[in-house]
Design a protein around this motif. Structure first.
Motif, PDB file in Angstrom:
ATOM      1  N   TYR A 293       0.831  -1.208   0.000  1.00 24.59           N
ATOM      2  CA  TYR A 293       0.000   0.000   0.000  1.00 24.59           C
ATOM      3  C   TYR A 293       0.867   1.261   0.000  1.00 24.59           C
ATOM      4  CZ  TYR A 293      -3.974  -2.994   1.182  1.00 24.59           C
ATOM      5  OH  TYR A 293      -4.946  -3.950   1.178  1.00 24.59           O
ATOM      6  N   LEU A 294       1.924   1.250   0.797  1.00 27.09           N
ATOM      7  CA  LEU A 294       2.829   2.399   0.821  1.00 27.09           C
ATOM      8  C   LEU A 294       3.523   2.593  -0.522  1.00 27.09           C
ATOM      9  CD1 LEU A 294       4.398   2.112   4.383  1.00 27.09           C
ATOM     10  CD2 LEU A 294       2.758   3.795   3.557  1.00 27.09           C
ATOM     11  N   TRP A 295       3.906   1.487  -1.160  1.00 29.64           N
ATOM     12  CA  TRP A 295       4.542   1.564  -2.473  1.00 29.64           C
ATOM     13  C   TRP A 295       3.560   2.154  -3.497  1.00 29.64           C
ATOM     14  CZ3 TRP A 295       8.955   1.856  -4.788  1.00 29.64           C
ATOM     15  CH2 TRP A 295       9.024   1.662  -6.158  1.00 29.64           C
ATOM     16  N   ARG A 296       2.306   1.708  -3.459  1.00 27.95           N
ATOM     17  CA  ARG A 296       1.314   2.223  -4.401  1.00 27.95           C
ATOM     18  C   ARG A 296       1.061   3.713  -4.152  1.00 27.95           C
ATOM     19  NH1 ARG A 296       0.086   2.112  -9.273  1.00 27.95           N
ATOM     20  NH2 ARG A 296      -1.866   3.154  -9.635  1.00 27.95           N
ATOM     21  N   PHE A 297       1.022   4.116  -2.898  1.00 28.82           N
ATOM     22  CA  PHE A 297       0.850   5.524  -2.568  1.00 28.82           C
ATOM     23  C   PHE A 297       2.014   6.351  -3.103  1.00 28.82           C
ATOM     24  CE2 PHE A 297       1.259   9.107   0.450  1.00 28.82           C
ATOM     25  CZ  PHE A 297       0.059   9.736   0.173  1.00 28.82           C
ATOM     26  N   ALA A 298       3.234   5.844  -2.966  1.00 28.38           N
ATOM     27  CA  ALA A 298       4.416   6.544  -3.479  1.00 28.38           C
ATOM     28  C   ALA A 298       4.373   6.646  -5.004  1.00 28.38           C
ATOM     29  CB  ALA A 298       5.688   5.835  -3.031  1.00 28.38           C
ATOM     30  N   VAL A 299       3.930   5.590  -5.675  1.00 29.73           N
ATOM     31  CA  VAL A 299       3.821   5.620  -7.132  1.00 29.73           C
ATOM     32  C   VAL A 299       2.776   6.648  -7.561  1.00 29.73           C
ATOM     33  CG1 VAL A 299       3.083   4.257  -9.130  1.00 29.73           C
ATOM     34  CG2 VAL A 299       4.672   3.288  -7.491  1.00 29.73           C
ATOM     35  N   ILE A 300       1.676   6.743  -6.839  1.00 35.42           N
ATOM     36  CA  ILE A 300       0.641   7.728  -7.159  1.00 35.42           C
ATOM     37  C   ILE A 300       1.179   9.143  -6.985  1.00 35.42           C
ATOM     38  CG2 ILE A 300      -1.550   8.681  -6.333  1.00 35.42           C
ATOM     39  CD1 ILE A 300      -2.446   5.770  -5.851  1.00 35.42           C
ATOM     40  N   ILE A 301       1.926   9.388  -5.931  1.00 30.20           N
ATOM     41  CA  ILE A 301       2.493  10.721  -5.688  1.00 30.20           C
ATOM     42  C   ILE A 301       3.491  11.085  -6.783  1.00 30.20           C
ATOM     43  CG2 ILE A 301       3.939  12.084  -4.116  1.00 30.20           C
ATOM     44  CD1 ILE A 301       1.067  11.731  -3.170  1.00 30.20           C
ATOM     45  N   VAL A 302       4.349  10.142  -7.153  1.00 32.88           N
ATOM     46  CA  VAL A 302       5.319  10.405  -8.222  1.00 32.88           C
ATOM     47  C   VAL A 302       4.595  10.635  -9.548  1.00 32.88           C
ATOM     48  CG1 VAL A 302       7.179   9.344  -9.578  1.00 32.88           C
ATOM     49  CG2 VAL A 302       7.234   9.238  -7.093  1.00 32.88           C
ATOM     50  N   GLY A 303       3.562   9.866  -9.820  1.00 35.67           N
ATOM     51  CA  GLY A 303       2.784  10.051 -11.039  1.00 35.67           C
ATOM     52  C   GLY A 303       2.102  11.408 -11.082  1.00 35.67           C
ATOM     53  N   PHE A 304       1.564  11.856  -9.956  1.00 39.26           N
ATOM     54  CA  PHE A 304       0.928  13.167  -9.887  1.00 39.26           C
ATOM     55  C   PHE A 304       1.945  14.277 -10.119  1.00 39.26           C
ATOM     56  CE2 PHE A 304      -0.533  16.857  -7.391  1.00 39.26           C
ATOM     57  CZ  PHE A 304      -1.696  17.139  -8.089  1.00 39.26           C
ATOM     58  N   ALA A 305       3.129  14.163  -9.497  1.00 43.14           N
ATOM     59  CA  ALA A 305       4.167  15.180  -9.685  1.00 43.14           C
ATOM     60  C   ALA A 305       4.661  15.201 -11.137  1.00 43.14           C
ATOM     61  CB  ALA A 305       5.329  14.913  -8.733  1.00 43.14           C
ATOM     62  N   PHE A 306       4.842  14.017 -11.725  1.00 39.56           N
ATOM     63  CA  PHE A 306       5.267  13.939 -13.122  1.00 39.56           C
ATOM     64  C   PHE A 306       4.215  14.550 -14.043  1.00 39.56           C
ATOM     65  CE2 PHE A 306       5.677  11.511 -17.143  1.00 39.56           C
ATOM     66  CZ  PHE A 306       6.940  11.942 -17.499  1.00 39.56           C
ATOM     67  N   ALA A 307       2.951  14.272 -13.766  1.00 40.02           N
ATOM     68  CA  ALA A 307       1.874  14.827 -14.581  1.00 40.02           C
ATOM     69  C   ALA A 307       1.838  16.346 -14.470  1.00 40.02           C
ATOM     70  CB  ALA A 307       0.535  14.227 -14.163  1.00 40.02           C
ATOM     71  N   ALA A 308       2.079  16.879 -13.283  1.00 43.99           N
ATOM     72  CA  ALA A 308       2.087  18.333 -13.108  1.00 43.99           C
ATOM     73  C   ALA A 308       3.226  18.974 -13.894  1.00 43.99           C
ATOM     74  CB  ALA A 308       2.200  18.691 -11.625  1.00 43.99           C
ATOM     75  N   PHE A 309       4.409  18.350 -13.875  1.00 38.11           N
ATOM     76  CA  PHE A 309       5.535  18.901 -14.622  1.00 38.11           C
ATOM     77  C   PHE A 309       5.330  18.793 -16.126  1.00 38.11           C
ATOM     78  CE2 PHE A 309       7.996  19.039 -10.701  1.00 38.11           C
ATOM     79  CZ  PHE A 309       8.673  20.233 -10.891  1.00 38.11           C
ATOM     80  N   VAL A 310       4.791  17.680 -16.594  1.00 37.14           N
ATOM     81  CA  VAL A 310       4.542  17.534 -18.028  1.00 37.14           C
ATOM     82  C   VAL A 310       3.478  18.517 -18.486  1.00 37.14           C
ATOM     83  CG1 VAL A 310       3.613  15.952 -19.763  1.00 37.14           C
ATOM     84  CG2 VAL A 310       5.345  15.169 -18.177  1.00 37.14           C
ATOM     85  N   ALA A 311       2.420  18.682 -17.703  1.00 34.76           N
ATOM     86  CA  ALA A 311       1.375  19.645 -18.060  1.00 34.76           C
ATOM     87  C   ALA A 311       1.916  21.062 -18.075  1.00 34.76           C
ATOM     88  CB  ALA A 311       0.211  19.533 -17.086  1.00 34.76           C
ATOM     89  N   SER A 312       2.773  21.396 -17.123  1.00 32.42           N
ATOM     90  CA  SER A 312       3.318  22.749 -17.099  1.00 32.42           C
ATOM     91  C   SER A 312       4.267  22.980 -18.261  1.00 32.42           C
ATOM     92  CB  SER A 312       4.019  23.026 -15.773  1.00 32.42           C
ATOM     93  OG  SER A 312       5.178  22.227 -15.654  1.00 32.42           O
ATOM     94  N   ALA A 313       5.052  21.987 -18.638  1.00 29.69           N
ATOM     95  CA  ALA A 313       5.934  22.135 -19.793  1.00 29.69           C
ATOM     96  C   ALA A 313       5.116  22.301 -21.071  1.00 29.69           C
ATOM     97  CB  ALA A 313       6.865  20.932 -19.906  1.00 29.69           C
ATOM     98  N   PHE A 314       4.048  21.518 -21.200  1.00 30.60           N
ATOM     99  CA  PHE A 314       3.177  21.637 -22.368  1.00 30.60           C
ATOM    100  C   PHE A 314       2.499  23.005 -22.398  1.00 30.60           C
ATOM    101  CE2 PHE A 314      -0.878  20.814 -24.580  1.00 30.60           C
ATOM    102  CZ  PHE A 314      -0.361  20.419 -25.810  1.00 30.60           C
ATOM    103  N   GLY A 315       2.013  23.463 -21.259  1.00 34.85           N
ATOM    104  CA  GLY A 315       1.392  24.776 -21.193  1.00 34.85           C
ATOM    105  C   GLY A 315       2.378  25.900 -21.474  1.00 34.85           C
TER     106      GLY A 315
END
Length: 146
Positions: free
Chosen positions: A7-29
């Motif tokens: 569960y902790l590993w899945r939570f960490a993967v979700i957090i990393v995915g959210f941060a990656f998505a924010a950076f990719v969206a900001s670069a695209f914007g």
């Protein structure tokens, strides 16, 4: 104990995915905003201010999209949705919800006012696909199995 670590590993993967998505969206914007200037001017992609703008936009995107994204991630995890189209459309919905929550008192009244909303929705589509690439392909595995 291994279930808790899973569960902790899945939570960490979700957090990393959210941060990656924010950076990719900001670069695209940032690329969309940089390209909307003069038709003959080159894109300032390799300049230092561009990277600063991407970092600031990532923080703003993550701040405003956290609550809607949390709801979309929870739905994806509970339903076990692993397809890229669901995550892309969820990203667009999250971006639209975040934009409307951030601009709650200034509703667009003309077509010129909808341009920032369309940029945000496009960034949300890209962010949803980026989230899918990191964490969305294994949504719900911890709950439903493969």
């Amino acid at each position: 104990m291994s279930r808790v670590l899973g569960y902790l590993w899945r939570f960490a993967v979700i957090i990393v995915g959210f941060a990656f998505a924010a950076f990719v969206a900001s670069a695209f914007g940032a690329v969309l905003l940089a390209g909307s200037g003069e038709p003959d001017s080159p894109l300032p992609v390799l300049d230092g201010p561009f990277y600063l703008m991407v970092s600031v936009l990532a923080a703003l995107f993550a701040y405003h999209a956290f609550a809607p994204a949390l709801a979309a991630i929870l739905v994806a995890e509970l339903l076990g949705r692993r397809d890229w189209l669901f995550h892309a459309l969820a990203g667009a919905g999250v971006a639209a919800a975040a934009a409307l929550l951030a601009w709650e008192h200034s509703v667009p009244v003309s077509s010129a006012d909808t341009w920032p909303l369309l940029i945000m929705v496009a960034c949300g589509l890209v962010a949803g696909i980026a989230y899918w690439a990191v964490a969305g392909r294994s949504s719900g595995v911890w709950l439903h199995g493969r």
